[in-house]
Design a protein around this motif. Structure first.
Motif, PDB file in Angstrom:
ATOM      1  N   LEU A  29       0.973  -0.949   0.101  1.00 59.30           N
ATOM      2  CA  LEU A  29      -0.140   0.083  -0.067  1.00 59.30           C
ATOM      3  C   LEU A  29       1.009   1.290   0.024  1.00 59.30           C
ATOM      4  CD1 LEU A  29      -2.779  -0.862   2.552  1.00 59.30           C
ATOM      5  CD2 LEU A  29      -3.147  -0.406   0.207  1.00 59.30           C
ATOM      6  N   THR A  30       0.853   2.225  -1.040  1.00 57.02           N
ATOM      7  CA  THR A  30       1.776   3.127  -1.032  1.00 57.02           C
ATOM      8  C   THR A  30       0.879   4.271  -0.482  1.00 57.02           C
ATOM      9  OG1 THR A  30       0.639   3.882  -3.278  1.00 57.02           O
ATOM     10  CG2 THR A  30       2.509   2.252  -3.193  1.00 57.02           C
ATOM     11  N   PRO A  31       1.991   5.464  -0.363  1.00 54.94           N
ATOM     12  CA  PRO A  31       1.294   6.534   0.151  1.00 54.94           C
ATOM     13  C   PRO A  31      -0.134   7.061  -0.895  1.00 54.94           C
ATOM     14  CG  PRO A  31       3.617   6.866   0.457  1.00 54.94           C
ATOM     15  CD  PRO A  31       3.266   5.693  -0.368  1.00 54.94           C
ATOM     16  N   PHE A  61      -5.006   1.723  11.969  1.00 53.25           N
ATOM     17  CA  PHE A  61      -4.367   0.571  11.448  1.00 53.25           C
ATOM     18  C   PHE A  61      -3.627   1.033  10.212  1.00 53.25           C
ATOM     19  CE2 PHE A  61      -6.924  -2.862  13.927  1.00 53.25           C
ATOM     20  CZ  PHE A  61      -6.470  -2.225  14.873  1.00 53.25           C
ATOM     21  N   ILE A  62      -4.425   1.634   9.249  1.00 55.97           N
ATOM     22  CA  ILE A  62      -4.168   1.958   7.694  1.00 55.97           C
ATOM     23  C   ILE A  62      -3.032   3.020   7.816  1.00 55.97           C
ATOM     24  CG2 ILE A  62      -4.727   2.810   5.445  1.00 55.97           C
ATOM     25  CD1 ILE A  62      -7.596   1.605   6.149  1.00 55.97           C
ATOM     26  N   ARG A  63      -3.312   4.106   8.662  1.00 47.49           N
ATOM     27  CA  ARG A  63      -2.023   5.177   8.700  1.00 47.49           C
ATOM     28  C   ARG A  63      -0.833   4.586   9.179  1.00 47.49           C
ATOM     29  NH1 ARG A  63      -6.317   7.453  12.078  1.00 47.49           N
ATOM     30  NH2 ARG A  63      -4.663   7.574  13.943  1.00 47.49           N
ATOM     31  N   ARG A  64      -1.037   3.651  10.043  1.00 48.47           N
ATOM     32  CA  ARG A  64       0.514   3.169  10.471  1.00 48.47           C
ATOM     33  C   ARG A  64       1.186   2.094  10.121  1.00 48.47           C
ATOM     34  NH1 ARG A  64      -1.826   4.325  16.767  1.00 48.47           N
ATOM     35  NH2 ARG A  64      -1.918   6.732  16.595  1.00 48.47           N
ATOM     36  N   GLY A  65       0.526   1.743   8.909  1.00 43.59           N
ATOM     37  CA  GLY A  65       1.108   0.519   8.147  1.00 43.59           C
ATOM     38  C   GLY A  65       1.010  -0.902   8.630  1.00 43.59           C
ATOM     39  N   ILE A  66       0.054  -0.831   9.593  1.00 42.61           N
ATOM     40  CA  ILE A  66      -0.279  -2.351  10.192  1.00 42.61           C
ATOM     41  C   ILE A  66      -1.027  -3.160   9.377  1.00 42.61           C
ATOM     42  CG2 ILE A  66      -1.861  -3.391  11.892  1.00 42.61           C
ATOM     43  CD1 ILE A  66      -1.019  -1.085  13.843  1.00 42.61           C
ATOM     44  N   PHE A  67      -2.003  -2.515   8.153  1.00 43.44           N
ATOM     45  CA  PHE A  67      -2.451  -3.064   7.089  1.00 43.44           C
ATOM     46  C   PHE A  67      -1.626  -2.559   6.045  1.00 43.44           C
ATOM     47  CE2 PHE A  67      -6.070  -4.451   9.591  1.00 43.44           C
ATOM     48  CZ  PHE A  67      -6.402  -5.508   8.892  1.00 43.44           C
ATOM     49  N   ASP A 121      -1.813   5.527  -2.728  1.00 42.48           N
ATOM     50  CA  ASP A 121      -3.064   4.731  -2.332  1.00 42.48           C
ATOM     51  C   ASP A 121      -3.691   5.030  -1.146  1.00 42.48           C
ATOM     52  OD1 ASP A 121      -2.180   3.176  -4.497  1.00 42.48           O
ATOM     53  OD2 ASP A 121      -1.232   1.609  -3.210  1.00 42.48           O
ATOM     54  N   LEU A 122      -3.201   5.288  -0.226  1.00 43.70           N
ATOM     55  CA  LEU A 122      -3.517   5.925   1.152  1.00 43.70           C
ATOM     56  C   LEU A 122      -4.431   7.240   1.142  1.00 43.70           C
ATOM     57  CD1 LEU A 122      -1.139   4.857   3.691  1.00 43.70           C
ATOM     58  CD2 LEU A 122      -3.010   3.510   2.660  1.00 43.70           C
ATOM     59  N   GLU A 123      -3.569   8.126   0.301  1.00 42.69           N
ATOM     60  CA  GLU A 123      -4.359   9.351   0.055  1.00 42.69           C
ATOM     61  C   GLU A 123      -5.646   9.208  -0.924  1.00 42.69           C
ATOM     62  OE1 GLU A 123      -1.522  11.804  -2.075  1.00 42.69           O
ATOM     63  OE2 GLU A 123       0.030  11.884  -0.380  1.00 42.69           O
ATOM     64  N   ARG A 124      -5.739   8.284  -1.952  1.00 43.71           N
ATOM     65  CA  ARG A 124      -6.852   8.141  -2.676  1.00 43.71           C
ATOM     66  C   ARG A 124      -7.940   7.655  -1.649  1.00 43.71           C
ATOM     67  NH1 ARG A 124      -7.611   3.560  -7.269  1.00 43.71           N
ATOM     68  NH2 ARG A 124      -9.626   4.266  -8.103  1.00 43.71           N
ATOM     69  N   LEU A 125      -7.666   6.503  -0.878  1.00 38.47           N
ATOM     70  CA  LEU A 125      -8.515   5.920  -0.095  1.00 38.47           C
ATOM     71  C   LEU A 125      -9.374   6.911   0.884  1.00 38.47           C
ATOM     72  CD1 LEU A 125     -10.039   3.561   1.050  1.00 38.47           C
ATOM     73  CD2 LEU A 125      -7.967   3.086   2.648  1.00 38.47           C
TER      74      LEU A 125
END
Length: 700
Positions: free
Chosen positions: A325-327, A349-355, A329-333
């Motif tokens: 999951l790239t930065p 969990f997503i912000r901290r890279g646990i997923f 990808d996270l911005e789009r999500l």
């Protein structure tokens, strides 16, 4: 015949005895005859080449006190027992046994097995080694009782007593790991020691325990359910040569976590204390052996049944072929979920890279942006009465996704899987109902996570499998056995249910498995998103390979489910492997009391802090290995507060400069989370669970 015993347990029992012999310098650990009162053989050395891995320690040459080391199956069947002098540091001895056992498990090693008659075994190796309690016939005692009570058979004839000395099976499984163990096992054995699973030393209120699963009240104790039932070695093949079977001594065999200090305590017990020179020599020899032990796993192991070693998630992505999951990808999500207006932003969990990894999650975001339908699927294999915090991760993530995307959810309870791998046939009965009952208990923990009942269907495989059966059959037809064998490691000794199960876990990936719940047929265009730990990925790699055969041509993803992978929640003892239900001291369970939570964290949470306050203030803590800080990254919501704690603890300065302060923060946080969960769960009745499990059309 012997009592039912899984291959992993059968191997572990033999390895545990070898570890005791190795640590204490015994040639073998004789069995205790439960009906005999004379235990003079205990600790005696056998004739022939000794099975010894370390300096002999004469812990048994004094009048025995109340301390003892024992191996038992259940609460009554004592397999072997070693009385120790009252002054022997039994806890340290037990820790040394555990360390020896775990060293061999982590190092792995092929287990060779053969079948031999009792006579052949005794002729080759001698009767003393042959008469091992692991191979006793557990029904002999009952036959003796029946004969004594003059019971009669079906024809009315008095039941005869069993023949003298008839306390072993006629056919034995002989297991052999070169240089580690040799002996007659209770049943089939695994093909490699790494498949057994490690044990942990812990101190209970009354007993010193080596625990496999939840502790039983015996000095060395374990449960049959404490192991994964891994593939077994073939029982074919000749017996090994006697010299190789017994083997040479291993100078690094005495493995103890407490190093030279424990070595000194153990050596001091020789011969009533011994002379200074001899004792010092023994200490040096033992300490050298301790320091030579390498307990670092040789390689990372991640599969649906075993997670061990130091996990390298970048290597896992490469190995499994998933995508990070790239930065971007996270911005789009975040843009997508904020636009829908159900949540304020990304889950921690997503912000901290646990997923951290995914398969086709970008396609799911496409569907979300286009307001096209998809559903969530996750599950739980009920293996314990209460779930622990590690089990909550996929459910907390799934609950957030259900809310963020406003989509339906199906939750599979794989009681069938747990029975196929951990079930037991005992006295003509089995414990399938045990796992079905665990489904009901675990379902309450899951419901307490806060799912939307109108959009959630929770089901047991044992009850719902009929509706999924057409898709299960299609998956069976589409997947060859050679493919399943290469993916899951099935061998000839795997039961046929294990070989068939992957299709059952794959079936909920297809909307047509829920004709009522999702109102879907084979032409449905609903996609499936599966949040799960990455060890479950092999099931769905197989699923994705055959998915196009189970859906219509217009399915937006060709039937392939999307995966959203999480990292593993580390156990209290250190950030390797994952938290385990079978080790009570590695986990915080959802039914733990505030006092127990505090005790576990203070006692067992591995610290990345320095050895002294002075060094801690100078160098700070290693946050990468400190379990308390790592757990805060999972459960502390505020990013700013987490950063402040990390900066303070990592530098040894400020409000959280010391390990105890960080542990206190974690204790307070987890006590609140668990108490809140318990307050929700207490109101969930069995009838309420049945409502959630009722087949009905979900509202979406």
């Amino acid at each position: 015949m012997a009592a039912a015993c899984s291959p992993a347990m059968s191997t572990a029992l033999l390895l545990l005895q070898a570890s005791i012999c190795s640590t204490l310098g015994l040639a073998s650990l004789p069995a205790i005859d439960n009906e005999a009162t004379n235990t003079s053989m205990v600790g005696a050395s056998t004739a022939g080449a000794p099975l010894v891995f370390g300096a002999p320690l004469a812990l048994w040459n004094k009048a025995p006190g109340k301390s003892k080391l024992a191996v038992a199956l259940g609460k009554k069947r004592v397999l072997c027992e070693l009385p120790l002098h009252k002054d022997v540091p039994v806890q340290e001895v037990a820790a040394a046994v555990a360390a020896t056992f775990n060293k061999h498990v982590r190092a792995g090693g092929p287990v060779f097995a053969s079948r031999a008659s009792r006579r052949q075994y005794e002729d080759e190796y001698g009767a003393v080694l042959g008469y091992n309690a692991l191979t006793h016939d557990p029904y002999t005692k009952q036959r003796e009782k029946d004969a004594k009570k003059k019971k009669k058979d079906a024809d009315g004839n008095p039941l005869p007593p069993p023949p003298p000395h008839d306390r072993m099976q006629d056919e034995l499984t002989v297991a052999h790991v070169p240089g580690v163990l040799f002996g007659a096992a209770l049943g089939p054995v695994v093909s490699d020691l790494s498949q057994v699973g490690t044990i942990e030393f812990s101190t209970g209120a009354k007993d010193t325990c080596l625990t496999f699963g939840r502790a039983i009240d015996l000095t060395l104790t374990f449960q049959l359910s404490g192991f994964s039932d891994a593939p077994t070695a073939s029982p074919d093949g000749a017996l090994p040569p006697a010299a190789d079977a017994i083997g040479a001594a291993n100078p690094a065999g005495v493995a103890a976590a407490s190093g030279r200090e424990l070595a000194a305590k153990l050596a001091a017990e020789r011969g009533g204390g011994g002379g200074g020179g001899a004792a010092d020599a023994d200490v040096d020899a033992l300490a050298e052996g301790v320091e030579a032990v390498d307990v670092t796993p040789k390689e990372m192991v991640v599969n649906p049944w075993d997670v061990s070693g130091a996990i390298d998630y970048n290597k896992l992505i490469d190995k499994f072929g998933s995508s990070p999951l790239t930065p971007a990808d996270l911005e789009r999500l975040e843009r997508i979920v904020r636009k829908k207006g159900k949540v304020d932003g990304l889950h921690r969990f997503i912000r901290r890279g646990i997923f951290f990894s995914h398969r086709d999650f970008l396609r799911i975001m496409d569907l979300a942006e286009q307001d096209k339908p998809f559903y969530l699927y996750t599950g739980r294999g009920p293996s314990s009465g209460s779930m622990h915090l590690g089990h909550l991760l996929p459910f907390m993530m799934t609950q957030w996704m259900q809310k963020a995307f406003d989509v339906p959810l199906v939750i599979q309870m794989t009681d069938d899987e747990k029975y196929l791998w951990k079930g037991e046939y005992m006295d003509g009965d089995d414990n399938l109902d045990h796992f079905r009952n665990l489904t009901m208990q675990n379902a309450k923990d899951i419901i307490a996570c806060g799912f939307d009942k109108d959009k959630t269907f929770l089901f047991s495989d044992c009850e719902y499998v009929g509706t999924m059966y057409p898709n299960i059959v299609r998956i069976w037809k589409a997947v060859t056995y050679s493919t399943a064998r290469s993916m899951f490691g099935f061998v000839g000794e795997s039961n046929i249910g294990q070989s068939a199960f992957p299709a059952i876990q794959a079936a909920p990936s297809f909307p047509s498995s829920f004709p009522v719940v999702l109102g879907a047929g084979r032409d449905s265009e609903m996609a499936c998103l599966i949040p799960c730990a990455i060890d479950q990925d092999p099931y769905f790699r197989m699923t994705r390979d055959v998915a196009h055969k189970l859906v219509g041509a217009k399915h937006p993803m060709g039937g392939k489910p999307s995966l959203f992978h999480s990292k593993f929640f580390p156990p209290l003892q250190g950030a390797t492997g994952k938290m385990s239900s079978s080790d009570n001291n590695s986990a915080i369970f959802l039914d733990d009391t505030p006092e127990l939570i505090s005790s576990k964290i203070k006692t067992h949470a591995y610290s990345g802090g320095q050895e002294t306050s002075k060094l801690q203030k100078e160098k700070g803590a290693n946050l990468e290995v400190d379990v308390s800080y790592q757990w805060l990254t999972y459960f502390l919501e505020s990013d700013d507060e987490l950063k402040a704690i990390g900066d303070s603890y990592g530098s040894g300065q400020g409000d959280y400069w010391a390990t105890g302060m960080v542990k206190d923060k974690l204790i307070e946080l987890l006590q609140g989370i668990v108490a809140e969960h318990q307050s929700r769960k207490i109101h969930i009745t069995d009838d309420e669970v049945r409502e959630w499990m009722k087949e009905r059309k979900l509202k979406f």
